[in-house]
Design a protein around this motif. Structure first.
Motif, PDB file in Angstrom:
ATOM      1  N   GLU A   1     -45.521 -76.225 -74.024  1.00 25.90           N
ATOM      2  CA  GLU A   1     -46.824 -76.164 -73.359  1.00 25.90           C
ATOM      3  C   GLU A   1     -47.564 -74.888 -73.750  1.00 25.90           C
ATOM      4  N   LYS A   2     -46.834 -73.776 -73.810  1.00 20.55           N
ATOM      5  CA  LYS A   2     -47.447 -72.510 -74.228  1.00 20.55           C
ATOM      6  C   LYS A   2     -47.957 -72.612 -75.665  1.00 20.55           C
ATOM      7  N   ALA A   3     -47.140 -73.176 -76.554  1.00 23.85           N
ATOM      8  CA  ALA A   3     -47.491 -73.257 -77.974  1.00 23.85           C
ATOM      9  C   ALA A   3     -48.662 -74.197 -78.240  1.00 23.85           C
ATOM     10  N   THR A   4     -48.813 -75.219 -77.412  1.00 16.65           N
ATOM     11  CA  THR A   4     -49.833 -76.240 -77.654  1.00 16.65           C
ATOM     12  C   THR A   4     -50.996 -76.185 -76.678  1.00 16.65           C
ATOM     13  N   GLY A   5     -50.953 -75.260 -75.747  1.00 19.08           N
ATOM     14  CA  GLY A   5     -51.990 -75.219 -74.721  1.00 19.08           C
ATOM     15  C   GLY A   5     -51.954 -76.448 -73.826  1.00 19.08           C
ATOM     16  N   GLY A   6     -50.780 -77.091 -73.759  1.00 14.37           N
ATOM     17  CA  GLY A   6     -50.635 -78.275 -72.923  1.00 14.37           C
ATOM     18  C   GLY A   6     -51.137 -79.556 -73.555  1.00 14.37           C
ATOM     19  N   ASP A   7     -51.564 -79.497 -74.816  1.00 14.78           N
ATOM     20  CA  ASP A   7     -52.099 -80.666 -75.522  1.00 14.78           C
ATOM     21  C   ASP A   7     -50.978 -81.330 -76.322  1.00 14.78           C
ATOM     22  N   LYS A   8     -50.502 -82.476 -75.864  1.00 17.75           N
ATOM     23  CA  LYS A   8     -49.398 -83.155 -76.541  1.00 17.75           C
ATOM     24  C   LYS A   8     -49.805 -83.768 -77.874  1.00 17.75           C
ATOM     25  N   ASP A   9     -51.112 -83.749 -78.187  1.00 24.10           N
ATOM     26  CA  ASP A   9     -51.578 -84.194 -79.502  1.00 24.10           C
ATOM     27  C   ASP A   9     -51.712 -83.023 -80.484  1.00 24.10           C
ATOM     28  N   GLN A  10     -51.473 -81.800 -80.026  1.00 23.86           N
ATOM     29  CA  GLN A  10     -51.504 -80.615 -80.894  1.00 23.86           C
ATOM     30  C   GLN A  10     -50.321 -80.701 -81.858  1.00 23.86           C
ATOM     31  N   PRO A  11     -50.527 -80.513 -83.153  1.00 22.64           N
ATOM     32  CA  PRO A  11     -49.401 -80.573 -84.086  1.00 22.64           C
ATOM     33  C   PRO A  11     -48.390 -79.445 -83.836  1.00 22.64           C
ATOM     34  N   VAL A  12     -47.105 -79.821 -83.865  1.00 24.28           N
ATOM     35  CA  VAL A  12     -46.011 -78.858 -83.716  1.00 24.28           C
ATOM     36  C   VAL A  12     -45.012 -79.078 -84.844  1.00 24.28           C
ATOM     37  N   LEU A  13     -44.510 -77.984 -85.387  1.00 23.73           N
ATOM     38  CA  LEU A  13     -43.550 -78.034 -86.482  1.00 23.73           C
ATOM     39  C   LEU A  13     -42.283 -77.331 -86.042  1.00 23.73           C
ATOM     40  N   PHE A  14     -41.143 -78.005 -86.193  1.00 22.76           N
ATOM     41  CA  PHE A  14     -39.851 -77.466 -85.792  1.00 22.76           C
ATOM     42  C   PHE A  14     -39.039 -77.074 -87.018  1.00 22.76           C
ATOM     43  N   PHE A  15     -38.378 -75.928 -86.902  1.00 20.92           N
ATOM     44  CA  PHE A  15     -37.535 -75.436 -87.991  1.00 20.92           C
ATOM     45  C   PHE A  15     -36.435 -74.556 -87.436  1.00 20.92           C
ATOM     46  N   CYS A  16     -35.464 -74.289 -88.293  1.00 23.48           N
ATOM     47  CA  CYS A  16     -34.332 -73.417 -87.977  1.00 23.48           C
ATOM     48  C   CYS A  16     -33.910 -72.792 -89.309  1.00 23.48           C
ATOM     49  N   LEU A  17     -32.733 -73.152 -89.779  1.00 21.77           N
ATOM     50  CA  LEU A  17     -32.241 -72.755 -91.099  1.00 21.77           C
ATOM     51  C   LEU A  17     -32.069 -74.022 -91.935  1.00 21.77           C
ATOM     52  N   ASP A  18     -31.787 -73.852 -93.214  1.00 20.41           N
ATOM     53  CA  ASP A  18     -31.548 -75.004 -94.072  1.00 20.41           C
ATOM     54  C   ASP A  18     -30.299 -75.741 -93.591  1.00 20.41           C
ATOM     55  N   GLY A  19     -30.410 -77.053 -93.487  1.00 20.10           N
ATOM     56  CA  GLY A  19     -29.261 -77.842 -93.082  1.00 20.10           C
ATOM     57  C   GLY A  19     -28.853 -77.604 -91.638  1.00 20.10           C
ATOM     58  N   CYS A  20     -29.799 -77.392 -90.767  1.00 23.49           N
ATOM     59  CA  CYS A  20     -29.512 -77.132 -89.358  1.00 23.49           C
ATOM     60  C   CYS A  20     -30.045 -78.281 -88.505  1.00 23.49           C
ATOM     61  N   TRP A  21     -29.141 -78.943 -87.827  1.00 24.31           N
ATOM     62  CA  TRP A  21     -29.502 -80.073 -86.978  1.00 24.31           C
ATOM     63  C   TRP A  21     -30.271 -79.655 -85.734  1.00 24.31           C
ATOM     64  N   MET A  22     -30.268 -78.375 -85.407  1.00 23.55           N
ATOM     65  CA  MET A  22     -30.968 -77.914 -84.202  1.00 23.55           C
ATOM     66  C   MET A  22     -32.456 -78.285 -84.269  1.00 23.55           C
ATOM     67  N   SER A  23     -33.075 -78.106 -85.427  1.00 19.52           N
ATOM     68  CA  SER A  23     -34.503 -78.425 -85.539  1.00 19.52           C
ATOM     69  C   SER A  23     -34.730 -79.934 -85.501  1.00 19.52           C
ATOM     70  N   TRP A  24     -33.806 -80.691 -86.050  1.00 19.07           N
ATOM     71  CA  TRP A  24     -33.912 -82.156 -85.973  1.00 19.07           C
ATOM     72  C   TRP A  24     -33.847 -82.600 -84.513  1.00 19.07           C
ATOM     73  N   ASN A  25     -32.851 -82.092 -83.779  1.00 18.54           N
ATOM     74  CA  ASN A  25     -32.718 -82.428 -82.357  1.00 18.54           C
ATOM     75  C   ASN A  25     -33.958 -82.019 -81.569  1.00 18.54           C
ATOM     76  N   ALA A  26     -34.481 -80.827 -81.845  1.00 17.14           N
ATOM     77  CA  ALA A  26     -35.657 -80.338 -81.114  1.00 17.14           C
ATOM     78  C   ALA A  26     -36.879 -81.211 -81.401  1.00 17.14           C
ATOM     79  N   GLY A  27     -37.067 -81.602 -82.644  1.00 21.01           N
ATOM     80  CA  GLY A  27     -38.188 -82.484 -82.979  1.00 21.01           C
ATOM     81  C   GLY A  27     -38.057 -83.831 -82.293  1.00 21.01           C
ATOM     82  N   LYS A  28     -36.853 -84.379 -82.293  1.00 15.06           N
ATOM     83  CA  LYS A  28     -36.595 -85.658 -81.617  1.00 15.06           C
ATOM     84  C   LYS A  28     -36.894 -85.531 -80.124  1.00 15.06           C
ATOM     85  N   ARG A  29     -36.458 -84.436 -79.541  1.00 18.01           N
ATOM     86  CA  ARG A  29     -36.679 -84.231 -78.103  1.00 18.01           C
ATOM     87  C   ARG A  29     -38.171 -84.086 -77.793  1.00 18.01           C
TER      88      ARG A  29
END
Length: 181
Positions: free
Chosen positions: A117-145
């Motif tokens: 909400e902080k990153a998007t100003g509460g706008d769920k249509d605001q583009p968000v990009l998730f990352f971590c390290l190379d080959g890290c499932w954490m960013s995949w899980n976060a994007g899915k969530r």
């Protein structure tokens, strides 16, 4: 930059993204978070390093770093100074550590939602990009969530800061968003 131009830019840059061999699971990855990741994240747009950089340059995409934060050891002798390893990340990214685990406690769900909400100003249509390290499932899980939370314009950058720094793009030291422990 308009949504159409942003979308066109991403489509042009996607061709540079190499496919990975891991299959996309139906649920969350819950172990071995540093392993070969899938080439897809259903409902999200997977981007290459070049595409991530182009999105970053627009200034219109919220970059969310989900690298886990190591806990402070509980058995440190009294008076021991605990110095956390600094996190060098993509400039202006919001670091929401530990939100990429396969299972989250209610408090971590609330922390993740508040961070988004902080990153998007509460706008769920605001583009968000998730990352971590190379080959890290954490960013995949976060994007899915985030998709399950109702965010509609989700990008996943599987090469993370490893790919970013290898390409020579700038980094800066960032601190975790408070409240994620």
């Amino acid at each position: 930059m308009t949504r159409l131009r942003l979308h066109s830019l991403v489509l042009l840059l996607l061709a540079a993204f190499p496919a990975a061999a891991a299959e996309e699971p139906a649920g969350y990855r819950e172990s071995e978070y540093r392993a070969e990741v899938p080439a897809t994240l259903s409902g999200a747009t997977v981007v290459s390093t070049e595409a991530a950089h182009a999105l970053w340059k627009t200034g219109q995409v919220a970059f969310i770093d989900v690298l886990p934060r190591p806990p402070k050891p509980t058995n440190l002798p009294e008076g021991t100074v605990w110095n956390e390893k600094p996190r060098l990340s993509i400039p202006s990214a919001l670091w929401l550590p530990n939100v990429g685990y396969g299972q989250l406690a209610d408090a971590m769900h609330a922390y993740f939602r508040a961070g988004l909400e902080k990153a998007t100003g509460g706008d769920k249509d605001q583009p968000v990009l998730f990352f971590c390290l190379d080959g890290c499932w954490m960013s995949w899980n976060a994007g899915k969530r985030a998709l399950e939370y109702g965010y509609t314009r989700v990008f996943w950058y599987p090469q993370g800061t490893d790919g970013w720094t290898a390409a020579g793009y700038p980094t800066e030291r960032i601190d975790p968003e408070p409240g994620g422990r």
